[in-house]
Motif scaffolding. Structure first.
Motif, PDB file in Angstrom:
ATOM      1  N   GLN A   1      36.326  29.920  43.883  1.00 55.48           N
ATOM      2  CA  GLN A   1      36.366  31.246  44.496  1.00 55.48           C
ATOM      3  C   GLN A   1      37.584  31.433  45.396  1.00 55.48           C
ATOM      4  N   ARG A   2      37.950  30.402  46.124  1.00 55.71           N
ATOM      5  CA  ARG A   2      39.085  30.528  47.039  1.00 55.71           C
ATOM      6  C   ARG A   2      40.388  30.762  46.275  1.00 55.71           C
ATOM      7  N   ILE A   3      40.551  30.091  45.146  1.00 54.82           N
ATOM      8  CA  ILE A   3      41.758  30.293  44.330  1.00 54.82           C
ATOM      9  C   ILE A   3      41.795  31.717  43.793  1.00 54.82           C
ATOM     10  N   LYS A   4      40.649  32.246  43.400  1.00 55.05           N
ATOM     11  CA  LYS A   4      40.586  33.634  42.925  1.00 55.05           C
ATOM     12  C   LYS A   4      40.964  34.606  44.040  1.00 55.05           C
ATOM     13  N   ILE A   5      40.513  34.308  45.262  1.00 60.53           N
ATOM     14  CA  ILE A   5      40.863  35.152  46.411  1.00 60.53           C
ATOM     15  C   ILE A   5      42.375  35.112  46.641  1.00 60.53           C
ATOM     16  N   TRP A   6      42.969  33.925  46.559  1.00 59.53           N
ATOM     17  CA  TRP A   6      44.419  33.799  46.747  1.00 59.53           C
ATOM     18  C   TRP A   6      45.173  34.576  45.683  1.00 59.53           C
ATOM     19  N   GLN A   7      44.743  34.481  44.429  1.00 59.35           N
ATOM     20  CA  GLN A   7      45.409  35.215  43.352  1.00 59.35           C
ATOM     21  C   GLN A   7      45.308  36.726  43.568  1.00 59.35           C
TER      22      GLN A   7
ATOM     23  N   ILE B   1      37.666  45.287  52.699  1.00 63.18           N
ATOM     24  CA  ILE B   1      37.338  46.538  52.018  1.00 63.18           C
ATOM     25  C   ILE B   1      37.948  46.559  50.621  1.00 63.18           C
ATOM     26  N   LEU B   2      39.236  46.210  50.536  1.00 67.86           N
ATOM     27  CA  LEU B   2      39.897  46.198  49.225  1.00 67.86           C
ATOM     28  C   LEU B   2      39.308  45.131  48.309  1.00 67.86           C
ATOM     29  N   TYR B   3      39.019  43.963  48.863  1.00 73.87           N
ATOM     30  CA  TYR B   3      38.495  42.880  48.019  1.00 73.87           C
ATOM     31  C   TYR B   3      37.108  43.230  47.486  1.00 73.87           C
TER      32      TYR B   3
ATOM     33  N   ASN C   1      31.940  38.874  48.489  1.00 72.15           N
ATOM     34  CA  ASN C   1      32.338  39.516  49.740  1.00 72.15           C
ATOM     35  C   ASN C   1      33.212  38.571  50.563  1.00 72.15           C
ATOM     36  N   ALA C   2      34.514  38.638  50.389  1.00 68.47           N
ATOM     37  CA  ALA C   2      35.454  37.814  51.151  1.00 68.47           C
ATOM     38  C   ALA C   2      35.967  38.614  52.339  1.00 68.47           C
ATOM     39  N   GLN C   3      35.940  38.018  53.514  1.00 72.26           N
ATOM     40  CA  GLN C   3      36.389  38.698  54.723  1.00 72.26           C
ATOM     41  C   GLN C   3      37.878  38.512  55.006  1.00 72.26           C
ATOM     42  N   HIS C   4      38.480  37.456  54.425  1.00 73.38           N
ATOM     43  CA  HIS C   4      39.904  37.180  54.614  1.00 73.38           C
ATOM     44  C   HIS C   4      40.380  36.273  53.485  1.00 73.38           C
ATOM     45  N   PRO C   5      41.701  36.147  53.292  1.00 72.30           N
ATOM     46  CA  PRO C   5      42.224  35.385  52.153  1.00 72.30           C
ATOM     47  C   PRO C   5      42.112  33.860  52.274  1.00 72.30           C
ATOM     48  N   HIS C   6      41.694  33.319  53.399  1.00 70.74           N
ATOM     49  CA  HIS C   6      41.604  31.867  53.600  1.00 70.74           C
ATOM     50  C   HIS C   6      42.970  31.197  53.519  1.00 70.74           C
TER      51      HIS C   6
END
Length: 168
Positions: free
Chosen positions: A92-98, A119-121, A128-133
């Protein structure tokens, strides 16, 4: 000096109880700034032996309620056992980064502004990601690539000069 050692040990204990692999990696990476090389080698050897022991404990033993292991340690062992480099793209974290990287490319100069990421994510993903990590991606997303590069360079120069003044 004893109170500082006790406070440091307590902080390390609290970081371990979060079961965050990144926090534990951060502890390991900060050791050269804190201790001498000889002590670091001893600590790394000790941690390696402990990890080998922990990773070789069958998960069935951990699930047995008669064997006392704190829940946070069980979670950490399960996270370390479940890690597989081949499935890295599906994490999931890699998907958030991409996702964040692709958004940064759409507005590279000014960014999107602070606080817009969740909101955009969530508008485009079920998770539900709050920030890109990732603080560098976060700054590029919020304020643009130039601000991200400037702040990251400043922090790296500050760390390098501090390390140089302490150890060289």
């Amino acid at each position: 000096k004893i109170s500082l050692i006790l406070l440091s040990a307590f902080m390390i204990y609290l970081i371990i109880t979060t079961t965050s692999r990144a926090a534990i990696l951060g502890i390991l990476m900060s050791l050269p700034f804190i201790f001498s090389i000889k002590l670091i080698i001893k600590i790394i050897l000790l941690i390696t032996v402990l990890l080998i022991i922990l990773l070789n404990i069958p998960l069935e033993i951990l699930n047995n309620n008669n064997f006392f292991i704190p829940q946070t340690l069980r979670l950490l062992i399960e996270k370390l056992n479940d890690f597989n480099i081949y499935y890295l793209r599906n994490m999931q974290r890699i998907k958030i980064w991409q996702f964040t990287y692709n958004l940064v490319l759409t507005r590279p100069i000014w960014g999107f502004g602070a606080g817009i990421f969740p909101i955009l994510y969530y508008s485009q993903n079920p998770y539900n990601a709050q920030h890109p990590h990732n603080i560098v991606l976060q700054m590029a997303f919020d304020y643009g690539i130039l601000v991200s590069i400037l702040l990251t360079t400043f922090v790296y120069l500050l760390l390098f000069r501090t390390w140089k003044n302490l150890y060289v």
